[in-house]
Design a protein around this motif. Structure first.
Motif, PDB file in Angstrom:
ATOM      1  N   THR A   4      51.946  22.401   8.332  1.00 37.31           N
ATOM      2  CA  THR A   4      51.871  23.693   7.662  1.00 37.31           C
ATOM      3  C   THR A   4      51.993  23.482   6.152  1.00 37.31           C
ATOM      4  O   THR A   4      52.589  22.522   5.685  1.00 37.31           O
ATOM      5  CB  THR A   4      53.007  24.631   8.113  1.00 37.31           C
ATOM      6  N   GLU A   6      52.376  25.827   2.268  1.00 38.81           N
ATOM      7  CA  GLU A   6      52.504  27.130   1.636  1.00 38.81           C
ATOM      8  C   GLU A   6      52.211  27.032   0.147  1.00 38.81           C
ATOM      9  O   GLU A   6      52.377  25.984  -0.476  1.00 38.81           O
ATOM     10  CB  GLU A   6      53.865  27.762   1.902  1.00 38.81           C
ATOM     11  N   LYS A  13      50.313  31.072   3.453  1.00 34.10           N
ATOM     12  CA  LYS A  13      50.745  29.977   4.323  1.00 34.10           C
ATOM     13  C   LYS A  13      49.602  29.602   5.249  1.00 34.10           C
ATOM     14  O   LYS A  13      48.810  30.461   5.636  1.00 34.10           O
ATOM     15  CB  LYS A  13      51.961  30.397   5.161  1.00 34.10           C
ATOM     16  N   SER A  14      49.546  28.324   5.588  1.00 32.54           N
ATOM     17  CA  SER A  14      48.457  27.874   6.443  1.00 32.54           C
ATOM     18  C   SER A  14      48.935  26.801   7.416  1.00 32.54           C
ATOM     19  O   SER A  14      49.973  26.164   7.205  1.00 32.54           O
ATOM     20  CB  SER A  14      47.301  27.342   5.603  1.00 32.54           C
ATOM     21  N   THR A  25      41.913  24.925   8.072  1.00 34.50           N
ATOM     22  CA  THR A  25      43.224  25.556   8.129  1.00 34.50           C
ATOM     23  C   THR A  25      43.022  27.004   8.556  1.00 34.50           C
ATOM     24  O   THR A  25      42.000  27.618   8.259  1.00 34.50           O
ATOM     25  CB  THR A  25      43.974  25.560   6.777  1.00 34.50           C
ATOM     26  N   VAL A  26      44.010  27.516   9.272  1.00 37.80           N
ATOM     27  CA  VAL A  26      44.077  28.943   9.526  1.00 37.80           C
ATOM     28  C   VAL A  26      45.334  29.422   8.812  1.00 37.80           C
ATOM     29  O   VAL A  26      46.346  28.704   8.774  1.00 37.80           O
ATOM     30  CB  VAL A  26      44.075  29.240  11.038  1.00 37.80           C
ATOM     31  N   GLY A  27      45.244  30.562   8.159  1.00 42.11           N
ATOM     32  CA  GLY A  27      46.395  30.987   7.386  1.00 42.11           C
ATOM     33  C   GLY A  27      46.453  32.472   7.174  1.00 42.11           C
ATOM     34  O   GLY A  27      45.616  33.226   7.680  1.00 42.11           O
ATOM     35  N   CYS A  90      39.681  28.571   7.094  1.00 45.11           N
ATOM     36  CA  CYS A  90      39.014  27.812   6.034  1.00 45.11           C
ATOM     37  C   CYS A  90      38.588  26.462   6.612  1.00 45.11           C
ATOM     38  O   CYS A  90      39.431  25.699   7.086  1.00 45.11           O
ATOM     39  CB  CYS A  90      39.970  27.607   4.864  1.00 45.11           C
TER      40      CYS A  90
END
Lengths: 93, 93
Positions: A4, A6, A13-14, A25-27, A90
């Protein structure tokens, strides 16, 4: 183990993952205004919410909502206005 | 401040957000097998990857890939097989 990250004092945050062969990344972005720089090409997709984006070398702000995507080439910066907490995916490269 | 959670020794991580009026999380599941219990109704959407799911009271496993959703009612448990790192959106209520 999932990684993770930030940014912006924890307002973004991702969580990293692999998207097929590409890193991604998912965030979540909290309400605010942000400027990001890219080190490689990024394809951003809004999962939930809305990102209002000024893409590199553009003067106009454009809205992207659930399911919509935009691409930013490497070594560019772009600006975001976030009015509601927004989830994004992303994909890099 | 955005809230993060992790489950299954960090093999599942999530970030909370509001999805319109409803609470939600976006997260990543690493490769593995998991059983989740619901305390309220959950609508799960695959953002990237694949979830193979055995829904409550079902005998068959079913595959959900990018953009596909399934609903689990409150106070149920369901089983997941995850063969590739998978990003998901979970909306509660």
């Amino acid at each position: 183990m999932l990684t993770t990250n930030e940014y912006f004092d924890g307002n973004v945050k991702s969580i990293a993952l692999k998207n097929g062969e590409l890193p991604a990344t998912v965030g979540v972005m909290d309400v605010g205004e942000y400027s990001f720089g890219t080190s490689e090409k990024e394809t951003m997709t809004v999962v939930s919410g809305e990102l209002v984006v000024k893409l590199p070398d553009q003067d106009e702000w454009k809205s992207f909502t659930d399911g919509a995507s935009f691409i930013v080439e490497a070594n560019k910066s772009f600006d975001l206005k976030v009015g509601v907490q927004t989830a994004y995916l992303c994909v890099y490269g």
